[in-house]
Design a protein around this motif. Structure first.
Motif, PDB file in Angstrom:
ATOM      1  N   VAL A  14       0.874  -1.168   0.000  1.00 34.23           N
ATOM      2  CA  VAL A  14       0.000   0.000   0.000  1.00 34.23           C
ATOM      3  C   VAL A  14       0.914   1.221   0.000  1.00 34.23           C
ATOM      4  O   VAL A  14       1.725   1.396   0.901  1.00 34.23           O
ATOM      5  N   ILE A  15       0.782   2.061  -1.047  1.00 34.55           N
ATOM      6  CA  ILE A  15       1.650   3.236  -1.136  1.00 34.55           C
ATOM      7  C   ILE A  15       0.891   4.536  -0.848  1.00 34.55           C
ATOM      8  O   ILE A  15       1.510   5.560  -0.585  1.00 34.55           O
ATOM      9  N   GLU A  16      -0.447   4.475  -0.893  1.00 37.56           N
ATOM     10  CA  GLU A  16      -1.250   5.647  -0.552  1.00 37.56           C
ATOM     11  C   GLU A  16      -2.619   5.173  -0.099  1.00 37.56           C
ATOM     12  O   GLU A  16      -3.152   4.200  -0.609  1.00 37.56           O
ATOM     13  N   ALA A  97      -2.711   9.502   3.615  1.00 36.88           N
ATOM     14  CA  ALA A  97      -1.306   9.223   3.904  1.00 36.88           C
ATOM     15  C   ALA A  97      -0.668   8.559   2.694  1.00 36.88           C
ATOM     16  O   ALA A  97      -1.349   7.908   1.900  1.00 36.88           O
ATOM     17  N   ALA A  98       0.642   8.759   2.543  1.00 32.41           N
ATOM     18  CA  ALA A  98       1.369   8.151   1.423  1.00 32.41           C
ATOM     19  C   ALA A  98       2.750   7.734   1.895  1.00 32.41           C
ATOM     20  O   ALA A  98       3.320   8.339   2.798  1.00 32.41           O
ATOM     21  N   LYS A  99       3.267   6.694   1.263  1.00 34.23           N
ATOM     22  CA  LYS A  99       4.643   6.254   1.516  1.00 34.23           C
ATOM     23  C   LYS A  99       5.504   6.823   0.396  1.00 34.23           C
ATOM     24  O   LYS A  99       5.635   6.225  -0.670  1.00 34.23           O
ATOM     25  N   CYS A 100       6.045   8.019   0.650  1.00 36.21           N
ATOM     26  CA  CYS A 100       6.825   8.706  -0.376  1.00 36.21           C
ATOM     27  C   CYS A 100       7.784   9.682   0.294  1.00 36.21           C
ATOM     28  O   CYS A 100       7.366  10.480   1.139  1.00 36.21           O
ATOM     29  N   TRP A 101       9.062   9.620  -0.091  1.00 38.60           N
ATOM     30  CA  TRP A 101      10.048  10.534   0.479  1.00 38.60           C
ATOM     31  C   TRP A 101       9.733  11.973   0.109  1.00 38.60           C
ATOM     32  O   TRP A 101       9.991  12.889   0.887  1.00 38.60           O
ATOM     33  N   LEU A 102       9.181  12.190  -1.062  1.00 37.92           N
ATOM     34  CA  LEU A 102       8.813  13.544  -1.479  1.00 37.92           C
ATOM     35  C   LEU A 102       7.786  14.131  -0.521  1.00 37.92           C
ATOM     36  O   LEU A 102       7.893  15.282  -0.104  1.00 37.92           O
TER      37      LEU A 102
END
Length: 186
Positions: A14-16, A97-102
């Motif tokens: 899950v990335i977002e 929520a998101a899994k992102c360094w940006l």
């Protein structure tokens, strides 16, 4: 509408996640943005080609060291290839929520901007983080700020202090008079 919340998955992760409104109107992860841009539109010319996400998905037979989308991401940074991002809450959303360094960089800059803005104002006129973010997220200037944050996110070696000072100076000129005016946000 058939659901209230959406999970976006890439390479089995899950990335977002967020409400339908948050995901479809304010996608945070570059993969989600790419998916939405690639959707066919009823109002588009019939000869319009669909957008594609360049590159190939990762081979799931091998361990993925960093972000699984790094090789296809238009905003990839060095850290994306080295370490998987943690989930970051997206400002302005209750469940987004998101899994992102940006996104982690953007949220850190937002918090630093809010703290710097509060420190520059007399105590009786200080705005809460949420009041500043609410105002900034609802202005046209925010589009420019998103572009700036995306640029900053692509270059880890850039010193963000001068940029932050300029944003604070501009924010003081643009945001604070509007937010603190009679009948304003507080």
């Amino acid at each position: 509408q058939r659901c209230d919340h959406v999970l976006v998955m890439y390479a089995g992760q899950v990335i977002e996640r967020g409400s339908v409104q948050e995901i479809f109107h304010h996608p945070a992860h570059p993969y989600t943005q790419g998916l939405l841009v690639s959707l066919p539109r009823v109002d588009a010319d019939k000869d319009t080609e669909l957008a594609v996400i360049d590159g190939q998905p990762p081979d799931l037979l091998y361990d993925i060291k960093g972000c699984p989308f790094v090789d296809r991401c238009p905003h990839a940074m060095q850290i994306c290839a080295m370490q998987p991002p943690e989930e970051t809450a997206i400002a302005g959303g209750d469940t987004h929520a998101a899994k992102c360094w940006l996104q982690q960089k953007k949220e850190a800059l937002r918090r630093e901007l809010a703290a710097a803005e509060r420190a520059m104002m007399p105590e009786e006129k200080r705005l809460s983080d949420s009041a500043i973010l609410h105002h900034v997220l609802n202005t046209q200037e925010y589009r420019l700020a998103r572009t700036v944050f995306a640029f900053v996110g692509r270059a880890d070696e850039i010193d963000t202090r001068p940029l932050l000072e300029q944003i604070v100076a501009d924010g003081k000129r643009l945001c604070v008079p509007l937010c603190t005016a009679p009948g304003g946000m507080e």
